[in-house]
Write a protein that holds these residues in place. Structure first.
Motif, PDB file in Angstrom:
ATOM      1  N   UNK A   3      96.912  -7.451  56.814  1.00 33.11           N
ATOM      2  CA  UNK A   3      96.477  -8.834  57.029  1.00 33.11           C
ATOM      3  C   UNK A   3      97.605  -9.653  57.649  1.00 33.11           C
ATOM      4  N   UNK A   4      98.828  -9.516  57.126  1.00 32.63           N
ATOM      5  CA  UNK A   4      99.968 -10.259  57.665  1.00 32.63           C
ATOM      6  C   UNK A   4     100.263  -9.847  59.095  1.00 32.63           C
ATOM      7  N   UNK A   5     100.201  -8.550  59.361  1.00 32.20           N
ATOM      8  CA  UNK A   5     100.487  -8.052  60.707  1.00 32.20           C
ATOM      9  C   UNK A   5      99.428  -8.524  61.701  1.00 32.20           C
ATOM     10  N   UNK A   6      98.178  -8.604  61.255  1.00 35.52           N
ATOM     11  CA  UNK A   6      97.104  -9.052  62.140  1.00 35.52           C
ATOM     12  C   UNK A   6      97.323 -10.499  62.584  1.00 35.52           C
ATOM     13  N   UNK A   7      97.783 -11.333  61.676  1.00 37.55           N
ATOM     14  CA  UNK A   7      98.005 -12.744  62.019  1.00 37.55           C
ATOM     15  C   UNK A   7      99.123 -12.924  63.033  1.00 37.55           C
ATOM     16  N   UNK A   8     100.111 -12.013  63.007  1.00 41.13           N
ATOM     17  CA  UNK A   8     101.246 -12.128  63.921  1.00 41.13           C
ATOM     18  C   UNK A   8     101.057 -11.326  65.205  1.00 41.13           C
ATOM     19  N   UNK A   9      99.937 -10.641  65.363  1.00 42.41           N
ATOM     20  CA  UNK A   9      99.708  -9.797  66.535  1.00 42.41           C
ATOM     21  C   UNK A   9      99.615 -10.662  67.787  1.00 42.41           C
ATOM     22  N   UNK A  10     100.288 -10.255  68.852  1.00 47.12           N
ATOM     23  CA  UNK A  10     100.388 -11.075  70.058  1.00 47.12           C
ATOM     24  C   UNK A  10      99.045 -11.324  70.728  1.00 47.12           C
ATOM     25  N   UNK A  11      98.113 -10.384  70.612  1.00 52.68           N
ATOM     26  CA  UNK A  11      96.813 -10.539  71.268  1.00 52.68           C
ATOM     27  C   UNK A  11      95.793 -11.260  70.402  1.00 52.68           C
TER      28      UNK A  11
END
Length: 357
Positions: free
Chosen positions: A250-258
């Motif tokens: 979930x955290x990684x998804x929020x910071x994903x560039x796309x």
């Protein structure tokens, strides 16, 4: 789905029409997964993803898709025979498939970890060395005959990897240190070697499944791939739990560039396309043989190279060009050797038939 195969190699379905249809379908799945899967994995890393265990897990997480053909095959068998078993595969073969699945899970992690530090174009060329390992292990395990052409292909693939190794710092992705690049380089070679071992073992398992007068069917092949993918996913699930990857998604998804939505899109399509690759792999082994699988994977290298340059804007250095030419030269050498041998065998059969008649 229950397409029969003879008990002697190469394992081919009965009936030329169905045989070539299965060959075409499985070659298409293998080619699609072998080119699009690595691109999506590299896209995940280049746009902010950092979880190697998650990437490895996605390579076989699409195994529930295989439940559809397995259940369809079971329903068809029950319609013909109400006492038909749920699975065609014997327990001993299922156990072998489970072991191959664990080896595949380990290979997925090596590959995913290596690709996190390498451009997809470099990783693709290193993966071409799998043909060399497949030739070697196929000779030891399934007694595949070595020829001058296959030995030449092995030598050229090895030289191509050495050319890349001599210019290790020329194509490092941004933020990757020289030490990380070398780690990715050798992990990718290790993944190629391990999968080069797995493929002949899959063919050997098919031969064991055909023992005692039994018939190997395409339905059995899909069942084996289901078991292999399930255990490979279980192996990587343990790694994800230990590494807290599930909590980090979930955290990684929020910071994903796309964007968050495209993050999950990348994950879902990665799982689907990688499953195409693995199912196509075992299908091609069933329809033809192990080495043809290695040849087809090597033939996908130029496509992956071009797509990596077009969509991921990777550099295509002169060293990559030389390594690619050497890999394709080895592929052409092996393919020509296979063609001449098949042509010679065909002439021998025709001559024998003429003498008999």
């Amino acid at each position: 789905m229950d397409v029969e195969a003879p008990l002697t190699p190469p394992l081919a379905p009965r009936g030329k029409g169905m045989h070539w249809l299965l060959v075409a379908i499985n070659c298409g799945m293998l080619a699609l997964g072998n080119t699009a899967g690595p691109l999506l994995t590299r896209l995940y890393y280049s746009k902010g993803g950092h979880r190697q265990w998650l990437s490895a897990w996605l390579e076989t997480a699409g195994w529930p898709l295989l439940l559809i053909p397995v259940l369809a095959s079971y329903v068809a068998r029950r319609a013909r025979d109400p006492s038909a078993p749920l699975l065609l595969t014997r327990p001993r073969i299922l156990l072998a498939a489970a072991g191959l699945g664990l080896a595949t899970g380990a290979d997925n992690f090596l590959y995913a970890y290596g690709l996190s530090f390498l451009p997809v174009s470099t990783s693709a060329i290193l993966s071409s060395t799998q043909l060399a390992f497949t030739v070697f292990f196929a000779f030891l395990i399934v007694r595949q005959r070595l020829t001058a052409f296959s030995v030449n292909a092995v030598a050229l693939a090895t030289i191509g990897s050495l050319v890349l190794a001599l210019h290790a710092s020329s194509d490092r992705p941004a933020g990757v240190s020289r030490e990380q690049y070398w780690l990715g380089f050798f992990l990718s070679l290790g993944a190629a070697a391990l999968y080069g071992l797995v493929l002949p073992l899959v063919e050997l398992t098919y031969k064991r499944a055909a023992g005692g007068g039994r018939v190997v069917t395409y339905a059995l092949v899909v069942e084996m791939q289901l078991v292999m993918a399930l255990f490979a996913t279980a192996f990587c699930t343990v790694g994800m739990v230990v590494n807290n990857d599930f909590q980090a998604i979930v955290t990684e998804a929020r910071a994903f560039e796309l964007g968050e939505a495209r993050y999950y899109t990348v994950l879902v399509w990665s799982a689907i396309l990688w499953q195409f690759f693995f199912l196509g792999n075992v299908g091609v082994i069933f329809c033809v043989h192990t080495l043809f699988t290695g040849i087809l994977m090597a033939a996908c290298i130029p496509v992956t190279e071009v797509l990596g340059v077009l969509f991921l804007h990777e550099k295509f250095s002169s060293e990559k060009g030389v390594a690619l030419v050497l890999s394709l030269w080895g592929l052409a050498s092996y393919s020509y050797g296979e063609y001449t041998e098949a042509h010679a065998n065909k002439k021998k059969v025709a001559l024998s038939e003429a003498q008999i008649s």
